[in-house]
Design a protein around this motif. Structure first.
Motif, mmCIF file in Angstrom:
data_model
loop_
_atom_site.group_PDB
_atom_site.id
_atom_site.type_symbol
_atom_site.label_atom_id
_atom_site.label_comp_id
_atom_site.label_asym_id
_atom_site.label_seq_id
_atom_site.Cartn_x
_atom_site.Cartn_y
_atom_site.Cartn_z
ATOM 1 N N GLY A 131 36.954 30.490 33.180
ATOM 2 C CA GLY A 131 36.578 30.815 31.811
ATOM 3 C C GLY A 131 35.704 32.055 31.798
ATOM 4 O O GLY A 131 34.779 32.173 32.590
ATOM 5 N N VAL A 132 36.009 32.989 30.904
ATOM 6 C CA VAL A 132 35.228 34.214 30.765
ATOM 7 C C VAL A 132 34.736 34.295 29.325
ATOM 8 O O VAL A 132 35.521 34.200 28.386
ATOM 9 C CB VAL A 132 36.076 35.461 31.105
ATOM 10 C CG1 VAL A 132 35.282 36.740 30.846
ATOM 11 C CG2 VAL A 132 36.561 35.419 32.537
ATOM 12 N N SER A 133 33.432 34.431 29.171
ATOM 13 C CA SER A 133 32.807 34.608 27.873
ATOM 14 C C SER A 133 32.228 36.015 27.877
ATOM 15 O O SER A 133 31.402 36.341 28.730
ATOM 16 C CB SER A 133 31.717 33.556 27.686
ATOM 17 O OG SER A 133 31.030 33.745 26.477
ATOM 18 N N GLU A 149 43.046 35.082 40.386
ATOM 19 C CA GLU A 149 43.566 36.443 40.498
ATOM 20 C C GLU A 149 43.676 37.116 39.127
ATOM 21 O O GLU A 149 43.316 38.284 38.978
ATOM 22 C CB GLU A 149 44.922 36.445 41.193
ATOM 23 C CG GLU A 149 44.815 36.255 42.686
ATOM 24 C CD GLU A 149 46.155 36.407 43.384
ATOM 25 O OE1 GLU A 149 47.029 37.136 42.857
ATOM 26 O OE2 GLU A 149 46.309 35.804 44.441
ATOM 27 N N LYS A 150 44.158 36.393 38.139
ATOM 28 C CA LYS A 150 44.263 36.949 36.791
ATOM 29 C C LYS A 150 42.878 37.228 36.219
ATOM 30 O O LYS A 150 42.657 38.245 35.564
ATOM 31 C CB LYS A 150 45.025 35.999 35.873
ATOM 32 C CG LYS A 150 46.498 35.898 36.203
ATOM 33 C CD LYS A 150 47.191 34.925 35.285
ATOM 34 C CE LYS A 150 48.645 34.753 35.700
ATOM 35 N NZ LYS A 150 49.309 33.728 34.892
ATOM 36 N N ALA A 151 41.936 36.322 36.454
ATOM 37 C CA ALA A 151 40.566 36.524 35.984
ATOM 38 C C ALA A 151 39.947 37.736 36.671
ATOM 39 O O ALA A 151 39.261 38.537 36.030
ATOM 40 C CB ALA A 151 39.732 35.275 36.248
ATOM 41 N N LEU A 152 40.193 37.886 37.974
ATOM 42 C CA LEU A 152 39.658 39.013 38.733
ATOM 43 C C LEU A 152 40.172 40.336 38.160
ATOM 44 O O LEU A 152 39.397 41.283 37.987
ATOM 45 C CB LEU A 152 40.025 38.872 40.209
ATOM 46 C CG LEU A 152 39.457 39.935 41.141
ATOM 47 C CD1 LEU A 152 37.938 39.910 41.140
ATOM 48 C CD2 LEU A 152 39.982 39.716 42.554
ATOM 49 N N GLU A 175 37.632 43.111 36.637
ATOM 50 C CA GLU A 175 37.583 44.449 37.230
ATOM 51 C C GLU A 175 37.667 45.531 36.163
ATOM 52 O O GLU A 175 37.014 46.569 36.270
ATOM 53 C CB GLU A 175 38.717 44.634 38.245
ATOM 54 C CG GLU A 175 38.481 43.902 39.537
ATOM 55 C CD GLU A 175 39.653 43.995 40.499
ATOM 56 O OE1 GLU A 175 40.740 44.500 40.103
ATOM 57 O OE2 GLU A 175 39.495 43.559 41.651
ATOM 58 N N LYS A 176 38.435 45.288 35.115
ATOM 59 C CA LYS A 176 38.560 46.256 34.023
ATOM 60 C C LYS A 176 37.240 46.395 33.255
ATOM 61 O O LYS A 176 36.934 47.458 32.729
ATOM 62 C CB LYS A 176 39.665 45.840 33.059
ATOM 63 C CG LYS A 176 41.048 45.938 33.654
ATOM 64 C CD LYS A 176 42.084 45.410 32.686
ATOM 65 C CE LYS A 176 43.446 45.343 33.330
ATOM 66 N NZ LYS A 176 44.443 44.700 32.460
ATOM 67 N N VAL A 202 30.805 38.108 40.971
ATOM 68 C CA VAL A 202 30.565 37.158 39.880
ATOM 69 C C VAL A 202 31.560 35.998 39.929
ATOM 70 O O VAL A 202 31.201 34.856 39.632
ATOM 71 C CB VAL A 202 30.570 37.874 38.509
ATOM 72 C CG1 VAL A 202 31.958 38.238 38.058
ATOM 73 C CG2 VAL A 202 29.893 37.033 37.455
ATOM 74 N N LEU A 203 32.775 36.269 40.357
ATOM 75 C CA LEU A 203 33.773 35.213 40.471
ATOM 76 C C LEU A 203 33.424 34.263 41.609
ATOM 77 O O LEU A 203 33.558 33.045 41.489
ATOM 78 C CB LEU A 203 35.158 35.820 40.674
ATOM 79 C CG LEU A 203 36.341 34.905 40.463
ATOM 80 C CD1 LEU A 203 36.309 34.274 39.082
ATOM 81 C CD2 LEU A 203 37.637 35.670 40.649
#
Length: 94
Positions: free
Chosen positions: A4-6, A47-50, A54-55, A65-66
């Motif tokens: 999860g990314v907030s 991998e998708k979160a990374l 990165e962007k 952070v991951l």
């Protein structure tokens, strides 16, 4: 593992990353994070979160952070948190 990314743009990106053991836990977090006009995303794998992280802030930051993200499981209607070994080592100064 689900990630999860907030995120919120505030003179640069303010990003929080969490990991979840199952979809039920991730959706609980997603519904609980309804404040501060943040964008919230759930990724199927790391991998998708990374790639997304990165962007936002670069590869080195994204990997760190991951790796340091806490792992959550839904237990009795609340998120139970397990800290990653690298987070604990960093806090202990190892």
């Amino acid at each position: 593992m689900l990630v999860g990314v907030s995120q919120k743009r505030d003179f640069g990106w303010n990003v929080h990353v969490e990991k979840f053991t199952n979809l039920e836990s991730a959706e609980f977090w997603l519904n609980k994070e309804q404040y501060d006009f943040r964008d919230r995303l759930i990724f199927d794998d790391e991998e998708k979160a990374l790639e997304h992280l990165e962007k936002l802030k670069g590869a080195e930051w994204a990997e760190e952070v991951l790796e340091d993200a806490s792992i959550h499981t839904l237990v009795d209607g609340e998120l139970d948190t397990e800290f990653s070994p690298s987070y604990i080592a960093k806090q202990m100064g190892w």
